[in-house]
Design a protein around this motif. Structure first.
Motif, mmCIF file in Angstrom:
data_model
loop_
_atom_site.group_PDB
_atom_site.id
_atom_site.type_symbol
_atom_site.label_atom_id
_atom_site.label_comp_id
_atom_site.label_asym_id
_atom_site.label_seq_id
_atom_site.Cartn_x
_atom_site.Cartn_y
_atom_site.Cartn_z
ATOM 1 N N LEU A 1 2.898 5.232 -4.796
ATOM 2 C CA LEU A 1 4.052 6.180 -5.277
ATOM 3 C C LEU A 1 3.368 7.195 -5.892
ATOM 4 O O LEU A 1 3.843 8.418 -5.243
ATOM 5 C CB LEU A 1 4.820 5.350 -6.130
ATOM 6 N N ASN A 2 2.560 7.117 -6.778
ATOM 7 C CA ASN A 2 2.392 8.296 -7.353
ATOM 8 C C ASN A 2 1.255 9.167 -6.808
ATOM 9 O O ASN A 2 1.465 10.606 -6.614
ATOM 10 C CB ASN A 2 1.201 7.755 -8.916
ATOM 11 N N VAL A 3 0.104 8.616 -5.942
ATOM 12 C CA VAL A 3 -0.512 9.551 -5.121
ATOM 13 C C VAL A 3 -0.118 10.038 -4.219
ATOM 14 O O VAL A 3 -0.336 11.200 -3.792
ATOM 15 C CB VAL A 3 -1.844 8.540 -4.826
ATOM 16 N N ALA A 4 0.771 9.206 -3.289
ATOM 17 C CA ALA A 4 1.685 9.929 -2.358
ATOM 18 C C ALA A 4 2.427 11.171 -2.617
ATOM 19 O O ALA A 4 2.573 12.286 -1.995
ATOM 20 C CB ALA A 4 2.428 8.865 -1.481
ATOM 21 N N ASN A 5 3.022 10.829 -3.834
ATOM 22 C CA ASN A 5 4.114 11.967 -4.453
ATOM 23 C C ASN A 5 3.098 13.255 -4.842
ATOM 24 O O ASN A 5 3.232 14.350 -4.539
ATOM 25 C CB ASN A 5 4.824 11.527 -5.704
ATOM 26 N N ASP A 6 2.166 12.828 -5.607
ATOM 27 C CA ASP A 6 0.907 14.105 -5.791
ATOM 28 C C ASP A 6 0.770 14.891 -4.395
ATOM 29 O O ASP A 6 0.621 16.298 -4.429
ATOM 30 C CB ASP A 6 -0.247 13.415 -6.179
ATOM 31 N N ASP B 1 5.733 2.067 2.567
ATOM 32 C CA ASP B 1 6.040 1.048 3.666
ATOM 33 C C ASP B 1 4.530 0.281 4.490
ATOM 34 O O ASP B 1 4.529 -0.516 4.543
ATOM 35 C CB ASP B 1 6.602 1.624 4.767
ATOM 36 N N ALA B 2 3.419 1.489 4.295
ATOM 37 C CA ALA B 2 2.335 0.873 5.094
ATOM 38 C C ALA B 2 1.490 0.262 4.356
ATOM 39 O O ALA B 2 0.405 -0.197 4.775
ATOM 40 C CB ALA B 2 1.731 2.196 5.811
ATOM 41 N N HIS B 3 1.605 0.178 2.940
ATOM 42 C CA HIS B 3 0.751 -0.062 2.055
ATOM 43 C C HIS B 3 0.731 -1.790 1.873
ATOM 44 O O HIS B 3 1.829 -2.277 1.764
ATOM 45 C CB HIS B 3 0.906 0.478 0.725
#
Lengths: 386, 386
Positions: free
Chosen positions: A327-332, A357-359
């Motif tokens: 959540l955090n890294v993708a948002n970053d 979803d892919a994780h």
């Protein structure tokens, strides 16, 4: 009774929170001794701060500036280190009794872990620490008897409202949210939002990344995750209330229906000082809230359909493991892509959702799992941004 | 840890506060044992309550109803007394650990004194106790180690906000006031106010006397005096804030500028329960506050020119001695004269002011001085009302 002197290290001392923290220290010189200061790259300001506050040690993130800082501080006999290893060493120095972690972003996570593992209390401004590693940090806090003092105005409000109260008598905590600049914009217009529009926050003057997080309300999602770990409350007992004026910083409802709120002007010095001098409200002459000059206070339900990031944050917290890291890294990644005008505003939650979803989440993650998930998330999103 | 059972006496059990208190007891049957109940004249209701809650003793104020109550309660083996002496005996019974004084008006003062002198904690709803005898009661509380638990929603709010906090870190307390029905009426029209106008309170359903006190804002003046004695704060650190929606029940500002507030629906069961089960917020299923359905919250400065009773109350507190007794008794006399349509609305503060001006105050008054001042004030005003 004399209060003991706080032996304080400030990480990220040249940023907005760090500067405000040093104003607090300035206002209560007799209460603090500065052990260490660190800055990412602003060597000039770090040198000024070191000359003024005489820490034992400073760390400059940018290794190319080591010599500059060293020679400037040689007459002061202040130890100087540079780079990441020096930063992590500084974070774990147990001649400090309190570490203010005001580093912005993912690089702030490990210093929190280092400090907690060394049994040092942390005044926590860095959001990523608890969002990405809340589970791990919570476990380490118990093991090493370290406390976390929230610095964020919302969490400070909850913390202040909980003074003298029992957690089992809390029905729910209510985090207020300004709602950001797009509170009243129809969802259909979200794709037209420009970087300029999104950087225009109504109440607080913050950095670009967090201003976008406020516009998507992901920031509030992160705060829900942080509140979960800070106050040991399940997601169902953490609510969000849109309060556009940002005067009430958050509320606590007790099981008898009584509600306590903490209010104030939007000045970070108040929660920073409370985190540094807890449990004391120390006298200060900063701007005071005049309720009669406020106009009106209003409240709305958050629009979960419009602000999809909230639901993503709840999902990450519910599933736990390494999903909050994604959540955090993708948002970053997505936010910086938006700031570079590579993607449109509604694509921010889309990219985060795709990564989540892919994780394949790892439960009870150790630090290595978290760092590995960070790498995985960046690699997963890279092709979508080329 | 098991909480100890509260051995509770309720004075004024058939009034609005008393009835709500018994609803609280009903909701937490296992936490209370009722020692005594008293009613002014509603024998029928007192008998019903006694049959339901099985006190050891009841007192009926109206002596002509003694036989009725006695014969009704004979099968329950409940002791029955009548009249004032029985009431004062009931107030000082030390088989109670807590006395709720919900008597309305001046007759409630002596029972508070009796209870405190007997070392019994008092949940205090009766305003006159602290307005007329705050100084004396404060001295007796220290001497006999008795506590006062405020029941009023404003004082309960302050008390809740002070949980876990230090009084020396309080900059000021802020009592909210609805402003009453004449908040927006020009002062020039005050002489046309009818009894009907004045009894139309916007937020709370209260008795006639207190509704008029709310319309003149004398009620808020009394609350300032009560707050002074309850929280041991000087007048300069007690402020009034007009908040027409009555959702924020009061606030505390700390020396660092942080403000805590207590909010809720206008339901007296919440502060009553807190006063009876302090320091616990006990679970209850009463109506909850939904901030999103509220509309807006607004705040104004009080208009001291329009509402002269506020200044009179401040003067009484500043000068102390028996002057607050005159304030209270003169106001009582004037309000009932207004309700009987003997005087116009603006004459209420005029009569109070005249009595205060004429009075020779006695410092550190004993009970006799207070009772003598009560008589003096009535006699002083009598000729003006004939």
């Amino acid at each position: 009774m004399e209060s003991p002197i706080k032996l304080l290290t400030i990480l990220g001392s040249t940023g907005s929170i760090g500067e405000n923290a040093l104003r607090v220290v300035e206002a209560h010189r007799e209460r603090f001794s500065i052990v260490g200061l660190s800055a990412h790259s602003n060597a000039e300001r770090l040198i000024e701060q070191a000359r003024r506050f005489h820490p034992r040690i400073v760390n400059i993130g940018d290794e190319s500036k080591l010599d500059e800082v060293k020679s400037a501080l040689a007459p002061e006999s202040i130890q100087v280190t540079a780079g990441r290893i020096g930063l992590l060493e500084l974070a774990s120095r147990d001649d400090a009794t309190l570490l203010l972690n005001a580093i912005v972003g993912v690089p702030g996570m490990e210093p929190t872990i280092q400090a907690v593992e060394s049994g040092i209390d942390v005044a926590l401004s860095n959001k990523e620490s608890l969002v990405m590693a809340g589970d791990l940090i919570r476990r380490l806090m118990e093991e090493h008897s370290a406390a976390l003092n929230p610095v964020d105005s919302e969490h400070s409000a909850i913390w202040q409202c909980l003074a003298g109260e029992k957690l089992e008598e809390v029905r729910r905590i209510i985090l207020t949210a300004s709602g950001g600049p797009f509170r009243n914009m129809p969802k259909s217009e979200f794709s037209k939002i420009t970087v300029h529009d999104a950087l225009n926050h109504p109440n607080w003057d913050m950095g670009n990344k967090i201003t976008i997080d406020s516009a998507t309300m992901m920031n509030k999602g992160f705060e829900v995750i942080e509140a979960h770990w800070l106050f040991n409350l399940p997601l169902q007992r953490i609510n969000i209330l849109v309060h556009p004026q940002s005067i009430i910083h958050s509320l606590v409802e007790f099981v008898d229906g009584s509600i306590k709120a903490q209010l104030g002007v939007p000045d970070m010095k108040v929660p920073i000082q409370y985190a540094l001098l807890y449990p004391e409200h120390a006298s200060a002459d900063w701007k005071r809230l005049d309720l009669t000059s406020l106009g009106e206070l209003t409240f709305e339900k958050p629009d979960y359909d419009k602000f999809r990031c909230l639901e993503l944050a709840f999902t990450a917290l519910k599933h736990g493991g390494t999903l909050p890291v994604v959540l955090n890294v993708a948002n970053d990644t997505a936010v910086y892509a938006f700031l570079r005008e590579q993607i449109r505003f509604p694509e921010i939650p889309e990219l985060v959702s795709a990564a989540m979803d892919a994780h394949a989440s790892i439960q009870d993650p150790a630090l290595d799992d978290i760092l590995e998930t960070e790498r995985w998330t960046k690699e997963f999103l890279q092709p979508k941004l080329d």
